[in-house]
Design an enzyme around this catalytic site. Structure first.
Site, PDB file in Angstrom:
ATOM      1  N   ILE A  41       0.829  -1.212   0.000  1.00  0.00           N
ATOM      2  CA  ILE A  41       0.000   0.000   0.000  1.00  0.00           C
ATOM      3  C   ILE A  41       0.858   1.254   0.000  1.00  0.00           C
ATOM      4  O   ILE A  41       0.606   2.201  -0.749  1.00  0.00           O
ATOM      5  CB  ILE A  41      -0.950  -0.011   1.216  1.00  0.00           C
ATOM      6  CG1 ILE A  41      -1.955  -1.165   1.108  1.00  0.00           C
ATOM      7  CG2 ILE A  41      -1.686   1.325   1.323  1.00  0.00           C
ATOM      8  CD1 ILE A  41      -2.740  -1.419   2.383  1.00  0.00           C
ATOM      9  N   ASP A  68      11.027   3.740   5.668  1.00  0.00           N
ATOM     10  CA  ASP A  68      10.854   2.291   5.770  1.00  0.00           C
ATOM     11  C   ASP A  68      12.140   1.690   6.316  1.00  0.00           C
ATOM     12  O   ASP A  68      13.197   2.341   6.322  1.00  0.00           O
ATOM     13  CB  ASP A  68      10.528   1.682   4.399  1.00  0.00           C
ATOM     14  CG  ASP A  68       9.668   0.426   4.515  1.00  0.00           C
ATOM     15  OD1 ASP A  68       9.850  -0.331   5.492  1.00  0.00           O
ATOM     16  OD2 ASP A  68       8.839   0.195   3.617  1.00  0.00           O
ATOM     17  N   ASP A  90      12.648   2.890  11.427  1.00  0.00           N
ATOM     18  CA  ASP A  90      11.879   1.863  12.119  1.00  0.00           C
ATOM     19  C   ASP A  90      10.937   2.595  13.061  1.00  0.00           C
ATOM     20  O   ASP A  90      11.368   3.135  14.082  1.00  0.00           O
ATOM     21  CB  ASP A  90      12.822   0.942  12.891  1.00  0.00           C
ATOM     22  CG  ASP A  90      12.085  -0.095  13.727  1.00  0.00           C
ATOM     23  OD1 ASP A  90      10.836  -0.118  13.701  1.00  0.00           O
ATOM     24  OD2 ASP A  90      12.759  -0.875  14.427  1.00  0.00           O
ATOM     25  N   TYR A 140      -3.574  -7.693  16.538  1.00  0.00           N
ATOM     26  CA  TYR A 140      -3.664  -6.824  15.359  1.00  0.00           C
ATOM     27  C   TYR A 140      -4.977  -6.043  15.366  1.00  0.00           C
ATOM     28  O   TYR A 140      -4.994  -4.830  15.137  1.00  0.00           O
ATOM     29  CB  TYR A 140      -3.548  -7.671  14.097  1.00  0.00           C
ATOM     30  CG  TYR A 140      -3.630  -6.873  12.817  1.00  0.00           C
ATOM     31  CD1 TYR A 140      -2.552  -6.095  12.401  1.00  0.00           C
ATOM     32  CD2 TYR A 140      -4.772  -6.899  12.017  1.00  0.00           C
ATOM     33  CE1 TYR A 140      -2.623  -5.359  11.217  1.00  0.00           C
ATOM     34  CE2 TYR A 140      -4.847  -6.174  10.846  1.00  0.00           C
ATOM     35  CZ  TYR A 140      -3.776  -5.405  10.454  1.00  0.00           C
ATOM     36  OH  TYR A 140      -3.846  -4.674   9.289  1.00  0.00           O
ATOM     37  N   LYS A 186      -5.403  -1.933  15.579  1.00  0.00           N
ATOM     38  CA  LYS A 186      -6.034  -1.138  14.536  1.00  0.00           C
ATOM     39  C   LYS A 186      -7.285  -0.415  15.052  1.00  0.00           C
ATOM     40  O   LYS A 186      -7.621   0.669  14.579  1.00  0.00           O
ATOM     41  CB  LYS A 186      -6.362  -2.006  13.326  1.00  0.00           C
ATOM     42  CG  LYS A 186      -5.118  -2.476  12.572  1.00  0.00           C
ATOM     43  CD  LYS A 186      -4.254  -1.309  12.101  1.00  0.00           C
ATOM     44  CE  LYS A 186      -3.087  -1.764  11.240  1.00  0.00           C
ATOM     45  NZ  LYS A 186      -2.306  -0.620  10.702  1.00  0.00           N
TER      46      LYS A 186
END
Length: 233
Positions: free
Chosen positions: A8, A27, A43, A135, A139
């Site tokens: 993405i 990244d 990071d 996860y 989120k």
């Protein structure tokens, strides 16, 4: 754009570059961003790394209009099986990492006349998905953080929105499928879970992110767009 080396984030970097933006990709590895974005090693799970990345960014540019908080990690277990170590790692990267990068970016964004932050959340934060405990929690927190940031920084002229992708056809998902005993069957199962019968493409997510980041959407803040193939409908 954090996590701009693949998936993405890479599609967002491409889309912004195509529209004339000067893009910096944060990244751990440069990945495929090549000439699409200026690579800065970062990071987001490490405060020192984020500080170093922004110092490098400031040395290269004195202007920031858009921040895309896209970098994140996944986890595939239940609460019963999730270790404290995994909980800390997932929350540190996905939630605190988003806050770390935003904290560093906001002083720069205040100077922009069209400042925008877009956070990548997940449909896992709003809909129950099997084996995604940590996860999903992370989120869900990103969605709440988005609302808090939108409220806190309205006075600064910084819009903050989020996107909620369903399972997306990214290198990370491909890696998971390749690790399964029957990759083809595993992919079919993922596709059939989504009402449209296919995985979401990274470019579809990127288009929504760019839409929310655009100064044309000057009155849009505290909003989340689902790109989920009908899962949340």
């Amino acid at each position: 754009v954090t996590g701009a080396g693949s998936g993405i984030g890479l599609e967002v970097a491409k889309g912004l570059t195509d529209r004339g933006a000067t893009v910096f990709g944060f990244d751990i590895n440069q990945g495929e961003m090549g000439s699409v974005a200026t690579f800065i090693k970062c990071d987001i799970g490490d405060a020192t790394s984020v500080e170093s990345a922004f110092a490098e960014f400031k040395a290269a540019s004195n202007k920031l209009d858009i921040l895309i908080n896209n970098a994140g990690i996944g986890s595939l277990t239940t609460v019963e099986k999730e270790s404290d170590e995994i909980w800390h790692k997932v929350l540190n990267v996905n939630v605190v990492g988003t806050a770390r990068v935003s904290r560093a970016a906001i002083p720069l964004l205040r100077a922009s006349k069209s400042a925008a932050i877009v956070n990548t959340a997940s449909i896992a934060g709003t809909d129950g998905i099997p084996n995604r405990a940590a996860y999903s929690a992370s989120k869900g927190a990103v969605l709440s953080l988005t609302l808090a940031m939108a409220t806190d920084h309205l006075v600064d002229g910084i819009r903050v929105n989020a996107v909620n992708p369903a399972t997306t056809d990214t290198p990370w998902v491909k890696k998971l499928l390749d690790q399964s005993p029957d990759a083809k069957a595993a992919r079919t199962a993922l596709e059939s879970r989504q009402p449209m019968g296919r995985l979401v493409s990274p470019s579809e997510i990127a288009s929504a992110i760019i839409f929310l980041a655009s100064p044309i959407q000057a009155s849009v803040t505290g909003t989340t767009i689902n790109i989920d193939g009908g899962m949340h409908s």
